[in-house]
Enzyme design. Structure first.
Site, PDB file in Angstrom:
ATOM      1  N   HIS A  66       0.850  -1.188   0.000  1.00 50.93           N
ATOM      2  CA  HIS A  66       0.000   0.000   0.000  1.00 50.93           C
ATOM      3  C   HIS A  66       0.881   1.230   0.000  1.00 50.93           C
ATOM      4  O   HIS A  66       1.900   1.257   0.689  1.00 50.93           O
ATOM      5  CB  HIS A  66      -0.916   0.012   1.233  1.00 50.93           C
TER       6      HIS A  66
ATOM      7  N   ASP B 115      -7.659  -5.547   0.594  1.00 49.72           N
ATOM      8  CA  ASP B 115      -8.193  -6.537  -0.342  1.00 49.72           C
ATOM      9  C   ASP B 115      -7.820  -7.967   0.005  1.00 49.72           C
ATOM     10  O   ASP B 115      -8.358  -8.899  -0.587  1.00 49.72           O
ATOM     11  CB  ASP B 115      -7.693  -6.224  -1.767  1.00 49.72           C
TER      12      ASP B 115
END
Ligand code: ACO
Length: 396
Positions: free
Chosen positions: A279, A333
């Site tokens: 991320h 996710d």
């Protein structure tokens, strides 16, 4: 001549750029593109707040619509405000038969994100854009989008199977109604509650790609349906919301726990991205992944275990030694697909569900952008040909 060196020290001018020119940052990493009071991310501590409230507390205590109200209007609603808001959203869940007919002409094999983007954009044909400075218009558009996006996602799911969409049930709350519209079965209360918590933790995440898209679109003063449609298109990509589908495919490809280490080592050696990991903001495990993992475990306790979950935990454990030193850990996710799979939701609806939730954040940013608008128009560093002579076709 290279115009950028991603490895250059932050703030250093890109090679070839004049020293007084701002440095080029691929992906605008670390470049503030707006001011915002909506959401804050502490990527080192793994902490996420919406309007100052811990997202984990909201996931446990709030509802999606209450959180959406908080995000969009900045304060938690009073009981009366929440009741009115929920009622308005409930009243606007139905979509025009014209939109349903349009959806019936979509190819059944098309991706539901594309169907959602087209359907969301089509709302602009029905509702005027001319009152962006009118709080009632803003309220109405927020209500309409939050109400109709889930109906459109559920409608396409049935239409592509050759069935008629199921009408919303006015007696069911937001999350339960969506699950009902997908299956025509009233969901188990725990399943509905967990799904609502999933919507809360996906509702907002500062200036991610789709929200940036939404703000750029908003800055032109176009209508909110175009704002949400542009954001849906951006969310669809596999580096953004689309990764949740790919995580399950990856787990299936790995197959068994003894294959985890060799599979990861091969993928890393081939410089593949491990889906559901990494991320831009978080250098620790994404706090939303922590919450989702807990929700997944609650579902498994109640409705039976999923062996893919054991595999996912093994992937997380092995990846920690390979990718952890680079600050790459599971993101939102990684576990969301396992939750949705247990809820019986088809895989290609995972990202549309993300869009249902993130509509709240996009609308909060739309409203904030309108409050202090200046059209986005960044500059570029030109890398093309120097001025040259036109060559007629016959001379080329
Ligand atoms: N697997 C392996 N290596 C990774 C991963 C990953 N998932 N993510 C980043 N890296 C490595 C890169 O290879 C790169 O290594 P290098 O410095 O040796 O070249 C380094 O980490 C930096 O990676 P970038 O791609 O530059 O990081 P960026 O901040 O641009 O990308 C992103 C962030 C897109 C999320 C990336 O981590 C990724 O592609 N992850 C997989 C897709 C995914 O899960 N997306 C969902 C993100 S959450 C969301 O959008 C809702």
């Amino acid at each position: 001549m290279p115009v950028s060196d991603p490895a250059a020290a932050p703030g250093a001018p890109a090679e070839g750029a004049a020293s007084h020119a701002p440095a080029f940052r691929p992906g605008l990493e670390g470049v503030p593109a707006t001011q915002s009071a909506i959401c804050d991310i502490d990527g080192r501590q793994g902490h996420l707040t919406y309007r100052g409230y811990d997202a984990a507390i909201l996931a446990a205590q709030s509802t999606f619509l209450e959180t959406a109200y908080l995000l969009i209007w900045g304060e938690l609603p009073t009981a009366l405000q929440l009741r009115d808001f929920e009622h308005e959203v409930q009243m606007h869940r139905r979509v025009s038969f014209r939109i349903r007919d349009m959806m019936k002409s979509f190819p059944a094999q098309g991706h539901p994100m594309d169907a959602l983007q087209a359907s969301a954009a089509s709302l602009g044909l029905f509702y005027s854009r001319r009152a962006l400075d009118n709080p009632e218009y803003i309220y109405g558009a927020v209500v309409r989008l939050l109400a109709k996006i889930p109906t459109m996602v559920a409608a396409f799911q049935l239409i592509r199977k050759g069935q008629d969409p199921i009408q919303p049930r006015d007696d069911l709350p937001y999350a339960a109604n969506f699950l009902y519209m997908l299956t025509e079965r009233e969901p188990d209360p725990l399943a509905a509650r967990i799904f609502d918590a999933c919507l809360i933790i996906h509702a907002e995440h500062s200036l991610n790609a789709s929200t940036f898209s939404a703000r750029v679109t908003a800055s032109t003063l176009t209508d909110p349906y175009a704002v949400v449609a542009s954001a849906v298109g951006t969310l669809a990509g596999p580096l953004h919301g689309g990764a949740n589908e790919d995580v399950l495919a990856m787990l299936e490809a790995i197959g068994s726990e003894d294959q985890v280490a060799p599979w990861l080592d091969r993928a890393i050696a081939e410089r593949q991205k491990i889906m559901g990991f990494g991320h831009r903001e978080y250098k620790v495990k994404d706090p939303r992944a922590v919450i989702l993992q807990r929700l997944a475990e609650q579902l498994f306790d109640r409705f039976g275990h999923d062996p893919l979950y054991d595999l996912a935990r093994k992937v997380e454990e092995v990846a920690a030694s390979r990718l952890g030193p680079k600050g790459i850990y599971p993101n939102v996710d990684f576990y969301s697909g396992l939750v949705y799979r247990k809820l019986g939701i088809p895989r290609d609806l995972f990202t549309p569900i993300f869009a249902i939730a993130r509509t709240a954040g996009w609308l909060a940013h739309w409203k904030e952008q309108l409050g202090a608008n200046r059209i986005f128009r960044p500059s570029q560093i030109y890398t093309g040909a120097v001025p040259r002579e036109w060559t007629p076709l016959e001379a080329r």
